[in-house]
Design an enzyme around this catalytic site. Sequence first.
Site, PDB file in Angstrom:
ATOM      1  N   LYS A  38      46.284  47.112-108.273  1.00  0.00           N
ATOM      2  CA  LYS A  38      46.082  48.565-108.176  1.00  0.00           C
ATOM      3  C   LYS A  38      47.114  49.156-107.222  1.00  0.00           C
ATOM      4  O   LYS A  38      47.765  48.421-106.465  1.00  0.00           O
ATOM      5  CB  LYS A  38      44.661  48.846-107.679  1.00  0.00           C
ATOM      6  N   TYR A 284      61.372  63.718 -80.607  1.00  0.00           N
ATOM      7  CA  TYR A 284      60.547  64.935 -80.585  1.00  0.00           C
ATOM      8  C   TYR A 284      59.465  64.849 -79.515  1.00  0.00           C
ATOM      9  O   TYR A 284      58.861  63.793 -79.309  1.00  0.00           O
ATOM     10  CB  TYR A 284      59.863  65.129 -81.945  1.00  0.00           C
TER      11      TYR A 284
HETATM   12  C1  LIG Z   1      41.105  46.394-103.809  1.00  0.00           C
HETATM   13  C2  LIG Z   1      39.991  45.568-104.308  1.00  0.00           C
HETATM   14  C3  LIG Z   1      40.014  44.169-104.200  1.00  0.00           C
HETATM   15  C4  LIG Z   1      41.090  43.416-103.452  1.00  0.00           C
HETATM   16  O1  LIG Z   1      40.808  43.443-102.072  1.00  0.00           O
HETATM   17  P1  LIG Z   1      41.745  42.654-101.033  1.00  0.00           P
HETATM   18  O2  LIG Z   1      41.079  42.875 -99.731  1.00  0.00           O
HETATM   19  O3  LIG Z   1      43.083  43.305-101.099  1.00  0.00           O
HETATM   20  O4  LIG Z   1      41.761  41.243-101.473  1.00  0.00           O
HETATM   21  C5  LIG Z   1      38.982  43.448-104.785  1.00  0.00           C
HETATM   22  N1  LIG Z   1      37.975  44.085-105.422  1.00  0.00           N
HETATM   23  C6  LIG Z   1      37.902  45.416-105.536  1.00  0.00           C
HETATM   24  C7  LIG Z   1      36.761  46.038-106.234  1.00  0.00           C
HETATM   25  C8  LIG Z   1      38.902  46.205-104.962  1.00  0.00           C
HETATM   26  O5  LIG Z   1      38.823  47.535-105.086  1.00  0.00           O
END
Ligand SMILES: *Cc1c(COP(=O)(O)O)cnc(C)c1O
Length: 393
Positions: A38, A284
């Site tokens: 994702k 800044y």
């Molecule tokens: C993002 C996600 C993962 C992966 O989690 P990590 O901590 O990056 O391993 C697994 N399951 C779901 C439902 C997620 O949204």
Amino acid sequence: MNFQRPIVAKFSKQNLQHNALLVKNKFAKNSKFFAVIKANAYGHGQLFAVEALKNIADGFALLECENAVLLRENNLINANQKIILLEGIFSAKQAKQVLDCNIISAVHCVEQFQWLLEQFQKNQKNSQVLEIAIKLNTGMNRLGFTQQNFANALNLLANPDFAVALKNQKIKITLMTHFATADENLPNKGIHKAITNFQNLEKIFQQKFPNLAYQKCLANSAAICDFPSVHYDWVRPGIMLYGSSPFGLQNNKTAADLDLKPVMTLQSKIIAIQHLKAGDCVGYGETFIAKKDMKIGVVACGYADGYLRSTPSGTPLMVNNQKTKSVGRISMDMLCCDLTDISGEVGIGTPVTLWGDGIAGSLPIDEVAEFGGTISYELMCSLANRVKREIID
Ligand SMILES: *Cc1c(COP(=O)(O)O)cnc(C)c1O
């Protein structure tokens, strides 16, 4: 000669494959795994990740239906590799797409059940298989069914119209949950409460559908590393694939301890040098004031590249294989670092490693995240479009 602005994100396919093979052959060797890609593979590029993992992952997990369809229709993954939509579908229209493209949909609400089951009924003559991952809310309280509403939701599936399809595995069920505190293996934390909740919800399912075969998918990276008892049929590693530890810098659980290798390296160069007198300021707001004479390097990397502005003075970075610190506020296009005690030749054009494994040295992204009061996930996902990308192996 290279005349481009010198910031570059380098991606190691070999390291991604190394991490994935660790999941497959060591951490969760008795389970299949969905590589979580994702958010453009946590900023690494979806196509890069898919290509690297095409012959390693058992499936891919992502959010957007159109993205999943793209992987299937262009044959970017193998036909036997699964795809799961972690938030399920967002409208009735997408039900047809997931069925046509053999995509597993999470189901976290009654509406999603209805959309999918209606479409399945319409399509039944096509001998399509409907695969759903029923999302159970075990304590995170974002998505999924609870003790209060699970039995009712299952009534939709318990309709006699679907009895044969369920029995013949034309409708395939996975029970899924997501842990809120799998990275905190402490009394009253960890996954113990969630597992009790899961088991209670599982009982509700078993009572409705005695003898029905189903699968389970629970573990994210933290649970993959720390809780082998909940690996079950499928696991869902994300962050560990990209070479960062789900535990950040926790003792004995750093990326190096887990043998995870960084996939993303953010590298740039020094584009200016300043010599300060005690009392001079940097950046800044004049938030940094030199206590003594200092040599300062200006690096072509700022918050518009994804280096968070909230990252404070003192955050580590690497120059000439030596660790030094940022000084002053992060600007849009630049940040400054202390070169006073860096040995060797340092001048305009000297490479700097912001994180990862670069020519200026290695620096775990988890260290930078810790200083910035965030997690590696956010740094990876923040990498800006304007940063050039290079695949190095
Ligand atoms: C993002 C996600 C993962 C992966 O989690 P990590 O901590 O990056 O391993 C697994 N399951 C779901 C439902 C997620 O949204």
